[in-house]
Design an enzyme around this catalytic site. Structure first.
Site, PDB file in Angstrom:
ATOM      1  N   TYR A 135      92.857  62.255  59.325  1.00 16.51           N
ATOM      2  CA  TYR A 135      93.373  61.477  58.192  1.00 16.51           C
ATOM      3  C   TYR A 135      94.477  62.228  57.449  1.00 16.51           C
ATOM      4  O   TYR A 135      95.321  61.610  56.812  1.00 16.51           O
ATOM      5  CB  TYR A 135      92.229  61.143  57.226  1.00 16.51           C
ATOM      6  CG  TYR A 135      91.380  59.961  57.637  1.00 16.51           C
ATOM      7  CD1 TYR A 135      91.534  59.346  58.880  1.00 16.51           C
ATOM      8  CD2 TYR A 135      90.417  59.456  56.783  1.00 16.51           C
ATOM      9  CE1 TYR A 135      90.740  58.279  59.252  1.00 16.51           C
ATOM     10  CE2 TYR A 135      89.617  58.376  57.138  1.00 16.51           C
ATOM     11  CZ  TYR A 135      89.788  57.801  58.380  1.00 16.51           C
ATOM     12  OH  TYR A 135      89.007  56.717  58.732  1.00 16.51           O
ATOM     13  N   CYS A 175      83.450  61.715  54.103  1.00 17.83           N
ATOM     14  CA  CYS A 175      84.790  62.271  54.294  1.00 17.83           C
ATOM     15  C   CYS A 175      85.421  62.458  52.921  1.00 17.83           C
ATOM     16  O   CYS A 175      85.558  61.484  52.174  1.00 17.83           O
ATOM     17  CB  CYS A 175      85.631  61.319  55.147  1.00 17.83           C
ATOM     18  SG  CYS A 175      87.369  61.759  55.312  1.00 17.83           S
ATOM     19  N   THR A 179      88.552  63.297  52.202  1.00 19.26           N
ATOM     20  CA  THR A 179      89.875  62.687  52.131  1.00 19.26           C
ATOM     21  C   THR A 179      89.773  61.201  51.835  1.00 19.26           C
ATOM     22  O   THR A 179      90.452  60.678  50.946  1.00 19.26           O
ATOM     23  CB  THR A 179      90.635  62.915  53.453  1.00 19.26           C
ATOM     24  OG1 THR A 179      90.787  64.324  53.668  1.00 19.26           O
ATOM     25  CG2 THR A 179      92.013  62.274  53.412  1.00 19.26           C
ATOM     26  N   CYS A 186      85.578  69.681  53.017  1.00 14.21           N
ATOM     27  CA  CYS A 186      85.774  68.799  54.168  1.00 14.21           C
ATOM     28  C   CYS A 186      84.486  68.861  54.965  1.00 14.21           C
ATOM     29  O   CYS A 186      83.974  69.950  55.243  1.00 14.21           O
ATOM     30  CB  CYS A 186      86.957  69.259  55.019  1.00 14.21           C
ATOM     31  SG  CYS A 186      87.128  68.367  56.589  1.00 14.21           S
ATOM     32  N   HIS A 190      83.882  68.494  57.937  1.00 15.27           N
ATOM     33  CA  HIS A 190      83.985  69.177  59.227  1.00 15.27           C
ATOM     34  C   HIS A 190      83.651  70.665  59.133  1.00 15.27           C
ATOM     35  O   HIS A 190      83.153  71.257  60.103  1.00 15.27           O
ATOM     36  CB  HIS A 190      85.402  69.045  59.792  1.00 15.27           C
ATOM     37  CG  HIS A 190      85.693  67.732  60.428  1.00 15.27           C
ATOM     38  ND1 HIS A 190      85.990  66.602  59.699  1.00 15.27           N
ATOM     39  CD2 HIS A 190      85.736  67.363  61.727  1.00 15.27           C
ATOM     40  CE1 HIS A 190      86.203  65.602  60.529  1.00 15.27           C
ATOM     41  NE2 HIS A 190      86.059  66.036  61.765  1.00 15.27           N
TER      42      HIS A 190
END
Length: 265
Positions: free
Chosen positions: A43, A75, A77, A192, A194
């Protein structure tokens, strides 16, 4: 036996699995639908308007297809951009993911905190307002990584990821003259979803020990509060994994632990 609730967890890729793992622990009775929008990943390579135009109607299509009781936008973002749009458009409970700046600053002993996120997340006014509201006298360093999310995806997929590449993304978080500097960074916010996929390596590659703040447990508690008391585990509680690119994947062994041992369909 009551029907288990359905929880839809949405992320740009595989990072939201770190949030899913905590939610499954909190609500093992639920049926899970995990959606990785890999057709649009990462993204951070898209504008804010493009992300809003992508995510809002896509989530609408997914909720129509799967009828979830609750949706988690796993997420940072996306959450910093689309939550108000989603709540305006759809009559469902939504839980977002935002940088855990408040608890990080509350717990920091040296009063120096770093926020490690995507470039999009750290430049958002939303993130800067969290700092303004909750820094509590801490000096907060914003670090926007362009590659760490992709490195995390690659590592989970079984690809080789060099320590040097991870360390280069991590280095700007560490402000100070070493582990004995009383003004050094002592807390890093993983902004984040991830990044916790790489937590073991982040810890090993850090130039000195820090507290890593992962928002996933707090998200899981919020989901559990919204859904109410858990029922008994049901045979109907399963798991689905959806890639928006519709690509086949061979990640079942890597994914199963995040789904509480279930094999995602």
């Amino acid at each position: 036996m009551s029907t288990p609730p359905t929880i839809l967890v949405f992320d740009s890729g595989l990072g939201g699995l770190t949030v899913l793992r905590e939610i499954v622990r909190a609500r093992p009775d639920a049926h899970y639908v995990y959606v990785a929008d890999d057709a649009f990943f990462p993204y951070g390579h898209h504008t804010e308007d493009e992300i809003i135009a992508r995510v809002v109607p896509l989530v609408g299509e997914l909720t129509e297809a799967h009828a979830p009781d609750l949706v988690v936008i796993a997420c940072n973002t996306a959450s910093t951009l689309v939550m108000s749009h989603l709540r305006d458009a759809y009559r469902l409970p939504f839980v977002g993911t935002v940088p855990a700046i408040k608890p990080a600053c509350a717990s920091s002993k040296t009063r120096r905190v770093s926020v490690l996120g995507t470039r999009g997340t750290v430049k958002r006014e939303y993130t800067r307002k969290l700092i303004s509201d909750f820094a509590q006298g801490c000096e907060v360093t914003l670090v926007g990584s362009g590659e760490l999310a992709s490195l995390a995806e690659a590592a989970l997929s079984g690809d080789s990821v060099r320590d040097e590449d991870i360390a280069a993304e991590l280095a700007p978080c560490f402000v100070g003259d070493g582990p004995n500097d009383p003004a050094r960074t002592d807390t890093v916010v993983l902004a984040c979803t991830h990044y916790p996929l790489l937590l073991e390596r982040l810890t090993r590659l850090a130039p000195w020990p820090v507290d890593w703040i992962d928002p996933a447990p707090a998200i899981a508690r919020r989901v559990a509060d919204l859904l109410g008391p858990a029922g008994m585990e049901s045979d109907g509680a399963g798991a689905e994994m959806i890639f928006t690119s519709k690509r086949p994947h061979a990640l079942t062994e890597a994914l199963t632990p995040f789904f509480g041992g279930r094999v995602p369909a």
